[in-house]
Design a protein around this motif. Structure first.
Motif, PDB file in Angstrom:
ATOM      1  N   ARG A  20       0.854  -1.188   0.000  1.00  0.00           N
ATOM      2  CA  ARG A  20       0.000   0.000   0.000  1.00  0.00           C
ATOM      3  C   ARG A  20       0.885   1.232   0.000  1.00  0.00           C
ATOM      4  N   GLN A  39       0.513   6.283   4.548  1.00  0.00           N
ATOM      5  CA  GLN A  39      -0.689   6.969   5.049  1.00  0.00           C
ATOM      6  C   GLN A  39      -0.688   8.423   4.550  1.00  0.00           C
ATOM      7  N   LYS A  63     -11.105   0.203   8.046  1.00  0.00           N
ATOM      8  CA  LYS A  63      -9.867  -0.155   8.740  1.00  0.00           C
ATOM      9  C   LYS A  63      -9.041  -1.158   7.921  1.00  0.00           C
ATOM     10  N   LYS A  64      -9.739  -2.211   7.451  1.00  0.00           N
ATOM     11  CA  LYS A  64      -9.023  -3.307   6.788  1.00  0.00           C
ATOM     12  C   LYS A  64      -8.449  -2.904   5.421  1.00  0.00           C
ATOM     13  N   TYR A  65      -9.264  -2.229   4.618  1.00  0.00           N
ATOM     14  CA  TYR A  65      -8.827  -1.965   3.237  1.00  0.00           C
ATOM     15  C   TYR A  65      -8.176  -0.591   3.058  1.00  0.00           C
ATOM     16  N   TYR A  66      -8.576   0.370   3.920  1.00  0.00           N
ATOM     17  CA  TYR A  66      -8.093   1.736   3.690  1.00  0.00           C
ATOM     18  C   TYR A  66      -7.338   2.318   4.879  1.00  0.00           C
ATOM     19  N   THR A  67      -7.075   1.502   5.900  1.00  0.00           N
ATOM     20  CA  THR A  67      -6.286   1.894   7.095  1.00  0.00           C
ATOM     21  C   THR A  67      -6.682   3.290   7.612  1.00  0.00           C
ATOM     22  N   GLU A  71      -7.542   6.256   9.876  1.00  0.00           N
ATOM     23  CA  GLU A  71      -7.244   6.627  11.275  1.00  0.00           C
ATOM     24  C   GLU A  71      -7.680   8.065  11.499  1.00  0.00           C
ATOM     25  N   TYR A  87      -6.361  10.007   8.345  1.00  0.00           N
ATOM     26  CA  TYR A  87      -5.298   9.451   7.503  1.00  0.00           C
ATOM     27  C   TYR A  87      -5.790   8.146   6.895  1.00  0.00           C
ATOM     28  N   PHE A  88      -5.313   7.815   5.708  1.00  0.00           N
ATOM     29  CA  PHE A  88      -5.732   6.573   5.053  1.00  0.00           C
ATOM     30  C   PHE A  88      -4.705   6.207   3.984  1.00  0.00           C
ATOM     31  N   SER A  89      -4.863   5.017   3.394  1.00  0.00           N
ATOM     32  CA  SER A  89      -3.985   4.610   2.283  1.00  0.00           C
ATOM     33  C   SER A  89      -4.810   3.803   1.284  1.00  0.00           C
ATOM     34  N   PRO A 130      -4.888   0.383  -1.275  1.00  0.00           N
ATOM     35  CA  PRO A 130      -4.209  -0.896  -1.535  1.00  0.00           C
ATOM     36  C   PRO A 130      -3.493  -0.843  -2.891  1.00  0.00           C
TER      37      PRO A 130
END
Ligand code: SAM
Length: 262
Positions: A196, A199, A232-236, A238, A245-247, A249
């Motif tokens: 990924r 963040q 949470k699982k796919y886009y982290t 926070e 914040y996110f990311s 895949p």
């Protein structure tokens, strides 16, 4: 309606300076994995497609014989050649070209790379058939791009959000679809990796200088509507005060041209 190539050029012609300074593009797991998959031996004639401001091409240059770096957006190509001159990199040459129509002879490259770009391509099967055409038999193709999770709902969600933020986004395929398209284009997959990007701040990523407040709000609402487990699982995702914040895949593929060059 505007063609995809026009939207891409409009979008990226404004961002050459930003990309040249973006640490997210200059380094990170997506660059490491493409270098690891390419594993050059020093003699490769290499093509880097959709090079942007050249980060992948420059990382490969000391490890191969020569790199041709191409991109659809002339401003990206001129920024990349300026950077190559500044860094005295003398084995990279630049050409403005669409990934779907590569101006090179068949069977003329040993290695082709493409990083963080095919989600902007108008015609991915055409791009893959061009890569197949210009690679020598047993030549290597290394790709890294953002992908959607393997879920109809999230494929639709992610592509809607990406397109709202940047009209030059075309489609982020899930990994299974990439595998199908790559093998269907005459390649044999030798390795894959899930990774990924780093963040990112939503307020930075959403480009508030470019996108009107109602679009920014629509994208924020879309994130808020995600199921918390998916977020949470796919886009982290926070939370961080007014921001979050996110990311995305990412998926990397190393594939060999499995049918002989004509
Ligand atoms: C995120 S940047 C590329 C990053 C670069 N590969 C790197 O490793 O830093 C995406 C690039 O794709 C290019 N692009 C988009 N569609 C294209 C197409 N159909 N053919 C060639 N380049 C394209 C854009 O002009 C832009 O420079």
């Amino acid at each position: 309606m505007k063609s995809v190539h026009t939207s891409v050029r409009e979008q990226f012609s404004q961002h050459a300076e930003y990309y040249a300074q973006s640490s997210a593009h200059a380094q990170g797991d997506t660059l490491d994995v493409i270098l690891e998959f390419a594993d050059p031996k020093g003699m490769e004639q290499t093509l880097d497609i959709a090079t942007g401001t050249g980060f992948t091409a420059f990382a490969l240059a000391p490890k191969v014989s020569h790199v041709v770096a191409t991109d659809l957006t002339p401003q990206m190509v001129s920024k990349a050649s300026e950077l190559a001159r500044e860094q005295t990199i003398d084995n990279v040459t630049f050409t403005v070209a669409a990934a779907e129509s590569l101006p090179f002879a068949s069977a003329s490259f040993d290695l082709v790379t493409c990083r963080l770009a095919p989600h902007h391509f108008q015609d991915v099967p055409k791009f893959l058939s061009e890569v197949h055409r210009i690679l020598r038999t047993d030549g290597l193709f290394c790709l890294v791009d953002s992908v959607s999770p393997e879920s109809e709902k999230l494929i639709a969600w992610q592509n809607r959000v990406e397109k709202l933020r940047d009209n030059s986004h075309v489609y982020g395929y899930p990994p299974s679809q990439w595998n199908k398209m790559i093998t269907g284009s005459g390649f044999e997959i030798e390795g894959t990796a899930h990774t990924r990007n780093a963040q990112m701040s939503f307020l930075w990523w959403v480009r508030p200088q470019q996108n009107p407040p109602e679009v920014v709000q629509e994208i924020r609402d879309a994130f808020a509507q995600l199921h918390p487990d998916d977020a949470k699982k796919y886009y982290t995702v926070e939370p961080a005060g007014d921001d979050f914040y996110f990311s995305w895949p990412m998926y990397a593929v190393k594939a060999k041209r499995s049918t002989p060059a004509s």
